[in-house]
Design a protein around this motif. Structure first.
Motif, PDB file in Angstrom:
ATOM      1  N   LEU A 144       0.842  -1.195   0.000  1.00 47.82           N
ATOM      2  CA  LEU A 144       0.000   0.000   0.000  1.00 47.82           C
ATOM      3  C   LEU A 144       0.876   1.244   0.000  1.00 47.82           C
ATOM      4  CD1 LEU A 144      -2.271  -1.272   2.901  1.00 47.82           C
ATOM      5  CD2 LEU A 144      -2.906  -1.224   0.490  1.00 47.82           C
TER       6      LEU A 144
ATOM      7  N   SER B 231       1.867   4.918   0.977  1.00 44.49           N
ATOM      8  CA  SER B 231       1.541   5.787   2.111  1.00 44.49           C
ATOM      9  C   SER B 231       2.214   7.141   1.970  1.00 44.49           C
ATOM     10  CB  SER B 231       1.980   5.147   3.422  1.00 44.49           C
ATOM     11  OG  SER B 231       1.841   6.107   4.457  1.00 44.49           O
TER      12      SER B 231
ATOM     13  N   VAL C 119      -7.161   7.142   9.696  1.00 45.83           N
ATOM     14  CA  VAL C 119      -6.210   6.091  10.044  1.00 45.83           C
ATOM     15  C   VAL C 119      -6.551   5.475  11.396  1.00 45.83           C
ATOM     16  CG1 VAL C 119      -3.804   5.675  10.694  1.00 45.83           C
ATOM     17  CG2 VAL C 119      -4.325   6.983   8.640  1.00 45.83           C
TER      18      VAL C 119
ATOM     19  N   ARG D  50      -7.501   1.596  12.039  1.00 48.16           N
ATOM     20  CA  ARG D  50      -6.712   0.766  12.945  1.00 48.16           C
ATOM     21  C   ARG D  50      -7.612   0.079  13.950  1.00 48.16           C
ATOM     22  NH1 ARG D  50      -0.923   3.562  14.373  1.00 48.16           N
ATOM     23  NH2 ARG D  50      -0.133   3.479  12.248  1.00 48.16           N
TER      24      ARG D  50
ATOM     25  N   VAL E  61      -1.704   0.562   9.608  1.00 47.41           N
ATOM     26  CA  VAL E  61      -1.410   1.349   8.420  1.00 47.41           C
ATOM     27  C   VAL E  61      -1.301   2.826   8.800  1.00 47.41           C
ATOM     28  CG1 VAL E  61      -2.451  -0.223   6.784  1.00 47.41           C
ATOM     29  CG2 VAL E  61      -3.869   1.491   7.898  1.00 47.41           C
ATOM     30  N   THR E  62      -0.588   3.566   7.966  1.00 49.98           N
ATOM     31  CA  THR E  62      -0.418   4.992   8.265  1.00 49.98           C
ATOM     32  C   THR E  62      -1.219   5.873   7.326  1.00 49.98           C
ATOM     33  OG1 THR E  62       1.516   5.092   6.830  1.00 49.98           O
ATOM     34  CG2 THR E  62       1.920   4.651   9.149  1.00 49.98           C
TER      35      THR E  62
ATOM     36  N   THR F 277      -4.801   5.581   4.895  1.00 46.67           N
ATOM     37  CA  THR F 277      -5.866   4.648   4.504  1.00 46.67           C
ATOM     38  C   THR F 277      -6.503   5.000   3.182  1.00 46.67           C
ATOM     39  OG1 THR F 277      -7.386   5.981   5.774  1.00 46.67           O
ATOM     40  CG2 THR F 277      -6.471   4.045   6.841  1.00 46.67           C
TER      41      THR F 277
ATOM     42  N   ARG G  31      -1.935   1.320  -4.952  1.00 47.46           N
ATOM     43  CA  ARG G  31      -1.820   0.040  -4.251  1.00 47.46           C
ATOM     44  C   ARG G  31      -1.335  -1.008  -5.237  1.00 47.46           C
ATOM     45  NH1 ARG G  31      -7.063   1.927  -3.295  1.00 47.46           N
ATOM     46  NH2 ARG G  31      -7.403   2.711  -1.188  1.00 47.46           N
TER      47      ARG G  31
ATOM     48  N   LEU H   5      -8.933  -2.419   2.998  1.00 50.73           N
ATOM     49  CA  LEU H   5      -8.225  -2.771   4.232  1.00 50.73           C
ATOM     50  C   LEU H   5      -8.961  -3.874   4.983  1.00 50.73           C
ATOM     51  CD1 LEU H   5      -7.145   0.727   5.530  1.00 50.73           C
ATOM     52  CD2 LEU H   5      -5.803  -0.935   4.262  1.00 50.73           C
TER      53      LEU H   5
ATOM     54  N   TYR I 226       0.804  -7.771   4.083  1.00 49.13           N
ATOM     55  CA  TYR I 226       0.837  -6.450   3.473  1.00 49.13           C
ATOM     56  C   TYR I 226       2.005  -5.630   4.016  1.00 49.13           C
ATOM     57  CZ  TYR I 226      -0.966  -4.682   7.864  1.00 49.13           C
ATOM     58  OH  TYR I 226      -1.100  -4.368   9.184  1.00 49.13           O
TER      59      TYR I 226
ATOM     60  N   GLU J  38       3.570  -1.294   3.757  1.00 50.20           N
ATOM     61  CA  GLU J  38       3.391   0.041   3.206  1.00 50.20           C
ATOM     62  C   GLU J  38       4.688   0.521   2.589  1.00 50.20           C
ATOM     63  OE1 GLU J  38       1.754   2.267   6.603  1.00 50.20           O
ATOM     64  OE2 GLU J  38       0.074   2.664   5.268  1.00 50.20           O
TER      65      GLU J  38
END
Lengths: 223, 124
Positions: free
Chosen positions: A113, A115, A136, A140, A147-148, A150, A155, A179, A189, A191
């Motif tokens: 992903l 970011s 985010v 979470r 993840v940082t 979203t 991707r 997600l 996954y 980032e």
């Protein structure tokens, strides 16, 4: 180049910019499919002339639906090993996309992903940053993924991830849904820091902050 | 609070249940059956209220509402909200089917992916 990879580009009324975006991206990725989501302008034509395959929704369905159509389409190519989702307005960089695919090739990963927040170069405004951070937090909590960022459209998926992920959120909530799907299928996954180019063009049409309310509404009410 | 405590508790409980339905996924036979039974009960209650309007007033007094018509209005609000939610989710379901159909048409009309992939790989 990168003939094991397909770029999936959702397209909706981007006739003025999509030609350049496709021509530029084709220098790195030969295989590009644009999903024309019932554009009112000549976006589809421009994209086809620039060298992409165009799949056309008979009516406008939304960006999430366009992504899923593109992913379903490229699964029809047996040589496809990786899919990258890429925006049509020129805010993503092909070098980021290529690096993400390279990670899928060399590391034990299903999804990479993009970011914005792993990178120092964030150009988003203060309010936008707050809303993105809130998103985010929400992700979470609901998906337990660490993840940082979203709502980044860049991707990369392996073929098996592309087969497993089903996007049912047609409009804007697909970012959260992807997600949730990653969590549900226990996909591996990672980032990758990417740089988003906020041009005047993308800012002008950009996501209004009110959209975060609409996204929550879609997530809970439209099931 | 203070007066009308019973009806407040009943209404708030009903609305919280509706919120819970909103946030928790619902599928399967039981929720559907419960919904149908609820509608059935509502119809029976409506018939009873038509034949003996005084029951409504009696029931209203029991839960602390002044008049039967007020109770009817409260009930109507709760039923209306629950109906809106149900119809919204049914609408989403039909949207999903429509999307699947449109997607199939889009993909069938396009150049087959394997061919397109070969052509694009060569045409660079």
């Amino acid at each position: 180049m990168n003939t094991d990879t397909w770029l999936v580009v959702p397209l909706y009324n981007e006739g003025t910019v999509v030609g350049d975006v496709i021509r530029h991206a084709r220098k790195t990725f030969s295989k590009i499919v644009c999903v024309d989501d019932g554009s009112a302008d000549n976006s589809g034509e421009v994209a086809a002339q620039a060298g992409a395959v165009v799949v056309t929704h008979p009516v406008n369905l939304g960006q999430g639906a366009a992504l899923q159509t593109g992913i379903s389409y490229v699964l029809g190519d047996p040589e496809m090993k990786y899919v990258v989702t890429f925006d049509s307005d020129g805010q993503h960089r092909t070098e980021d996309a290529e690096r993400m695919v390279q990670r899928l090739r060399t590391e034990d990963l299903d999804v990479v992903l993009g970011s914005r927040f792993l990178d120092a170069k964030v150009e988003a405004g203060f309010m936008k940053r707050i809303v993105l951070k809130a998103a985010v937090m929400f992700e979470r909590i609901t998906t337990r993924l660490k993840v940082t960022d979203t709502h980044n459209g860049l991707r990369a998926f392996s073929r098996s991830a592309a087969e497993q992920i089903q996007i049912r959120q047609n409009r804007m909530a697909h970012g959260s849904e992807i997600l949730q799907e990653i969590a549900r299928h226990n996909l591996r996954y990672a980032e990758e820091p990417v740089h988003i180019i906020y041009t005047d063009y993308s800012r002008a049409k950009g996501q209004s902050l009110w959209n975060s309310v609409n996204i929550l509404n879609e997530l809970f009410l439209d099931r | 609070m203070g007066d009308q405590i019973v009806i407040k508790v009943v209404l708030i409980a009903a609305l919280i249940v509706l919120m819970a339905i909103l946030l928790v996924p619902r599928k399967g036979a039981r929720p559907l059956a419960i919904r149908r039974l609820t509608y059935l009960l509502l119809l029976v209650a409506a018939i009873a209220a038509v034949i003996y309007p005084s029951w409504l007033t009696w029931l209203a007094a029991l839960v602390g509402v002044g008049r039967g018509t007020d109770l009817l209005l409260y009930g109507l609000v709760v039923v209306f909200i629950s109906h809106s939610m149900t119809s919204k989710s049914r609408h989403a379901e039909s949207d999903r089917r429509f999307t699947a159909l449109a997607r199939r048409i889009a993909i069938d009309d396009a150049e087959p992916a394997a061919e397109a992939g070969r052509r694009l790989a060569e045409s660079q």
